[in-house]
Design a protein around this motif. Structure first.
Motif, PDB file in Angstrom:
ATOM      1  N   HIS A 284     -20.544  62.637 -26.951  1.00 28.81           N
ATOM      2  CA  HIS A 284     -19.443  61.661 -26.909  1.00 28.81           C
ATOM      3  C   HIS A 284     -18.072  62.332 -26.900  1.00 28.81           C
ATOM      4  O   HIS A 284     -17.051  61.651 -27.035  1.00 28.81           O
TER       5      HIS A 284
ATOM      6  N   ASP B 156     -20.392  51.817 -31.054  1.00 35.23           N
ATOM      7  CA  ASP B 156     -21.486  52.757 -30.778  1.00 35.23           C
ATOM      8  C   ASP B 156     -22.614  52.482 -31.763  1.00 35.23           C
ATOM      9  O   ASP B 156     -22.804  53.218 -32.732  1.00 35.23           O
TER      10      ASP B 156
ATOM     11  N   TYR C  50     -14.753  49.688 -25.726  1.00 32.71           N
ATOM     12  CA  TYR C  50     -15.740  50.609 -25.162  1.00 32.71           C
ATOM     13  C   TYR C  50     -17.039  50.429 -25.929  1.00 32.71           C
ATOM     14  O   TYR C  50     -17.067  50.530 -27.163  1.00 32.71           O
TER      15      TYR C  50
ATOM     16  N   SER D  42     -21.017  51.703 -26.222  1.00 31.35           N
ATOM     17  CA  SER D  42     -21.900  52.799 -25.849  1.00 31.35           C
ATOM     18  C   SER D  42     -23.140  52.763 -26.719  1.00 31.35           C
ATOM     19  O   SER D  42     -23.098  52.323 -27.867  1.00 31.35           O
TER      20      SER D  42
ATOM     21  N   SER E 242     -20.312  55.610 -17.610  1.00 28.87           N
ATOM     22  CA  SER E 242     -21.165  56.628 -18.224  1.00 28.87           C
ATOM     23  C   SER E 242     -20.926  58.005 -17.626  1.00 28.87           C
ATOM     24  O   SER E 242     -20.810  59.006 -18.354  1.00 28.87           O
TER      25      SER E 242
ATOM     26  N   THR F 199     -18.065  59.926 -18.945  1.00 28.86           N
ATOM     27  CA  THR F 199     -18.098  60.295 -20.360  1.00 28.86           C
ATOM     28  C   THR F 199     -19.125  61.386 -20.640  1.00 28.86           C
ATOM     29  O   THR F 199     -19.566  61.549 -21.782  1.00 28.86           O
TER      30      THR F 199
ATOM     31  N   HIS G 223     -26.609  58.948 -23.078  1.00 31.20           N
ATOM     32  CA  HIS G 223     -25.962  57.716 -23.519  1.00 31.20           C
ATOM     33  C   HIS G 223     -25.452  56.951 -22.300  1.00 31.20           C
ATOM     34  O   HIS G 223     -25.294  57.520 -21.216  1.00 31.20           O
ATOM     35  N   ARG G 224     -25.183  55.673 -22.512  1.00 34.13           N
ATOM     36  CA  ARG G 224     -24.552  54.823 -21.494  1.00 34.13           C
ATOM     37  C   ARG G 224     -23.310  54.219 -22.119  1.00 34.13           C
ATOM     38  O   ARG G 224     -23.304  53.835 -23.285  1.00 34.13           O
ATOM     39  N   THR G 225     -22.245  54.109 -21.308  1.00 35.15           N
ATOM     40  CA  THR G 225     -20.965  53.614 -21.827  1.00 35.15           C
ATOM     41  C   THR G 225     -20.349  52.634 -20.838  1.00 35.15           C
ATOM     42  O   THR G 225     -20.344  52.887 -19.627  1.00 35.15           O
TER      43      THR G 225
END
Length: 745
Positions: A572, A660, A698, A700, A722, A725, A737-739
């Protein structure tokens, strides 16, 4: 009344010597230092002058009588023997302060009652009228102390304690008393610095007590010049003409002092809510042209006097008995020392603390220390010359810290990057010969290190992932934290036997130290084995060892041994830096904040305020330490709560929100299990209800099978960011991860 009076002037413990010097300077005859005060002789003019000019005294007691006393009746008789008609009108009011030891008098209230009865009975009129009791603003305050068969009776000429100057009607938490602040300034040599037009700054000024007391000294203002009510105001022996002469002289000196060019005296306070009350205090003291205050965190403190002059840095940072947790204060003092070394070279510093061990964290040797008391709390005043030769070698470098207390186990929150682990301690030595498979792994690691190491140096990144199961047979992730390696073993596929998996892990451990150039003791290994229920996310160790790492403009604490994760998710990193870039003047909300690394970035990036919510007290304590490490104050709110419940109850408004969540949370505190796939719509909608107009959220998470609900994409402006990031060290594992960036349509 006799011309020569006997006086006893009281003060806080530890400053009796200073008070003795002050009494001599004011003209006392043969003053004598005693416990918590000074005994002296002088006339009424001296008594008035002490009341007006003493910066250190609490009370000025005029001794009327001493008489032998054996019991309560003897106390009554001795007080009744005084002609009270010379001191108080029958229709007046009084209060009695009683102390000491007397047979038959079991408590101070009973002793005070006997004294009051004797005075009232002596002044009672034929019609039954008599003086009344007024404990707050009496016409006459009597002080009686009994010891060793003798009673000492005095009139309190000061009334309210002299530390109450009258300018500080509004104050922050844990303020210093004005006379203790004055004592600190005197010990630090401020009057001498002021005579040479030196400067003064307080980086954590609170209610501004140091600032006002310093300005009054420099401007030759009597500290109690503005007080209107005194203990002698309605005393029948009071000499108004003499008092007015003493007061007129003080007013003339103050006018002359304030007419001079003001010294550079500045204060900085992190909480904007305290600025107006602080400025009100300064205006009430009549020092608006001498003292200026600004909003500012310790992290940004850098005094810049108008003529380049040096002077005194003085502050009273928290020290564990008041505003903060002791563990986080370690890092606050470390940051204070860093700021003083970097921004204040050539100045003097006076640091007042109730925890001298914290003072050692500053990395600056004190040339003098004084024992003082803040109320009943023993404290130390540390005086420092801010010169490089006084700095402790290596103190400015990132350093390993050992916590003074072990953190409690966190709430059980789990996600797909957080299965259970078992620590492994038998790291092989570097002199072991590499097998063919170990050499194969070593070659890949060298290649990655060459490629990613160059990129990390160019980006000024000290912590990054150098290997992530690039070769399936070596199923580990390796993260570098400076000169430490954090190795996480993934669960081997069912097609790989347990013996073979163990052998491959040994190959990794044999090759690592040589390739990375670090001792085996600085390789930390964790095995990630998927389990469920209460076995998930358990504490692994209790070493309490923290490393300080740098990321962008901030410092963060990591713990490589005690938990499965280290305190910062390296993947992150770009998102945290993005939040820092967008946070200026924003109200920032961090949900499921973990150790609040994103909050620290937002705060250092200039966020107007931050609010961080998490269910784990352990991580909130860690977050508090991270904030303190960066010189950030309690202005940044840490909330211990279930995020979903908190969002239902909160009515705040935020310009920038970071969410998150874990994949699921099964804390015993919750009535239900949080599941990110099932609950994310409700979570995001509640967060968006708190988003201000023009704000951005945001969202995530790292659940690999996660799917964002289509209804959210229809209701809001949603962008999958994503790819933006993920830094180079995580681009091989794009599913880590997905954001999404979310705003209102």
């Amino acid at each position: 009344m006799r011309e020569t009076l006997e006086l006893f002037v009281t003060c806080p413990r530890g400053i009796e010597g200073l008070l003795l010097d002050e009494m001599k300077a004011l003209g006392a005859q043969s003053p004598r230092e005693t416990h918590s005060g000074v005994s002296l002789q002088g006339d009424m003019q001296l008594a008035y002058r002490i009341c007006l000019w003493s910066r250190l005294a609490n009370r000025v007691l005029l001794i009327l009588e001493r008489f032998p006393v054996a019991d309560a009746q003897g106390l009554y008789d001795g007080v009744a023997g005084i002609d009270w008609s010379q001191h108080l009108l029958p229709e007046g009011s009084l209060a009695v302060d009683f102390g000491g030891i007397l047979p038959g008098v079991d408590n101070t209230h009973f002793g005070a009652l006997k004294v009051k009865d004797a005075i009232v009975d002596g002044l009672r009129k034929a019609d039954g009228s008599r003086p009344s009791v007024d404990r707050v603003n009496p016409d006459l305050r009597i002080n009686v102390h009994c010891r060793s068969g003798e009673a000492q009776l005095a009139i309190d000429l000061s009334g309210h304690s002299l530390h109450q100057r009258g300018y500080r009607l509004q104050q922050g938490a844990a303020p210093l008393k004005e006379n203790l602040a004055a004592a600190i300034l005197l010990r630090a040599g401020w009057p001498q610095l002021a005579e040479t037009h030196g400067a003064l700054a307080d980086p954590m000024c609170g209610s501004g007590t140091f600032l006002v007391e310093a300005a009054m000294m420099a401007a030759d203002m009597a500290p109690n010049l503005q007080r209107e009510q005194w203990g002698f105001s309605h005393w029948l022996q009071h000499d108004p003409a003499l008092w007015e002469t003493v007061r007129a002289e003080a007013k003339q000196r103050a006018e002359a002092g304030l007419a001079r060019e003001p010294l550079w005296i500045r204060g900085y306070e992190a909480d904007p809510r305290l600025l107006q009350p602080l400025r009100n205090n300064i205006q009430r003291a009549g020092l608006g042209n001498w003292v200026k205050v600004y909003q500012g965190e310790l992290a940004t403190f850098a005094p810049s006097p108008d003529k380049g002059q040096k002077g005194l840095i003085v502050c009273n940072p928290p020290y564990g008995e008041r505003l903060g947790e002791a563990a986080s204060l370690v890092y606050l003092y470390q940051k204070l020392g860093e700021v003083l070394r970097q921004q204040c070279e050539g100045w003097q510093a006076a640091i007042f603390t109730g925890n001298p061990d914290l003072g050692k964290r500053m990395g600056i040797r004190s040339h003098k220390q004084y024992a003082l008391f803040n109320g009943a709390l023993p404290c130390k005043l540390l005086l420092m010359d801010l010169q490089p030769e006084r700095y402790v070698t290596g103190s400015a470098k990132p350093m390993q810290e050992r916590s003074n207390q072990s953190a409690a186990q966190p709430e059980q929150q789990a996600d797909s990057r957080q299965p259970s682990a078992q620590p492994v301690t038998d790291v092989p030595q570097t002199n072991a010969r590499l097998s063919e498979s170990a050499q194969m792994f070593a070659n890949r690691l060298k290649k990655n290190l060459k490629n990613l190491g160059k990129w990390a140096r160019q980006q000024d990144i000290s912590c990054y992932r150098v290997y992530d199961a690039d070769m399936p047979e070596f199923a580990v992730a390796i993260d570098l934290y400076g000169d430490w390696a954090h190795v996480q073993e993934y669960q081997a596929p069912e097609t790989i036997s347990e013996d073979k998996a163990r052998a491959r892990l040994q190959d990794v451990l044999v090759a690592l130290p040589g390739v990375l150039g670090i001792p085996p003791a600085q390789v930390v290994l964790k095995q990630r084995l998927r389990q469920s229920g209460s076995a998930q996310y358990q504490r692994m160790d209790r070493k309490g060892e923290f490393l300080t790492i740098n990321e962008g403009q901030v410092k963060l604490l990591v713990n490589l041994t005690d938990y499965l994760d280290t305190g910062v998710f390296l993947d992150h990193r770009p998102l945290r830096l993005r939040l820092a870039a967008e946070a200026r003047n924003k109200r920032f909300l961090n949900l499921f904040c973990y150790t609040a690394s994103a909050t620290v970035h937002a705060a250092v990036g200039g966020a107007r305020s931050t609010t961080s919510v998490d269910l784990s007290r352990t991580y909130l304590d860690w977050a508090r330490r991270n904030l303190s490490l960066n010189g950030l104050s309690d202005l940044h709110q840490l909330v211990h709560a279930d995020v979903m419940q908190w969002l239902e109850d909160d009515r705040g408004e935020y310009d920038l929100i970071f969410i998150d969540p874990p994949t699921f949370s099964n804390s015993k505190r919750l009535d239900d299990v949080f599941d990110v796939q099932r609950d994310h719509v409700r979570l995001i909608e509640m967060a968006m209800d708190r988003l201000a107009a023009g704000g951005v959220a945001y969202f995530s998470n790292n659940f690999r099978r996660f799917r964002l609900d289509a209804a959210l994409q229809e209701k809001y402006e949603v962008s999958d960011i994503s790819a933006q990031t993920l830094d180079k060290d995580f681009q091989r594992n794009t599913r880590i991860h997905r954001t999404w960036r979310i705003s209102r349509r």
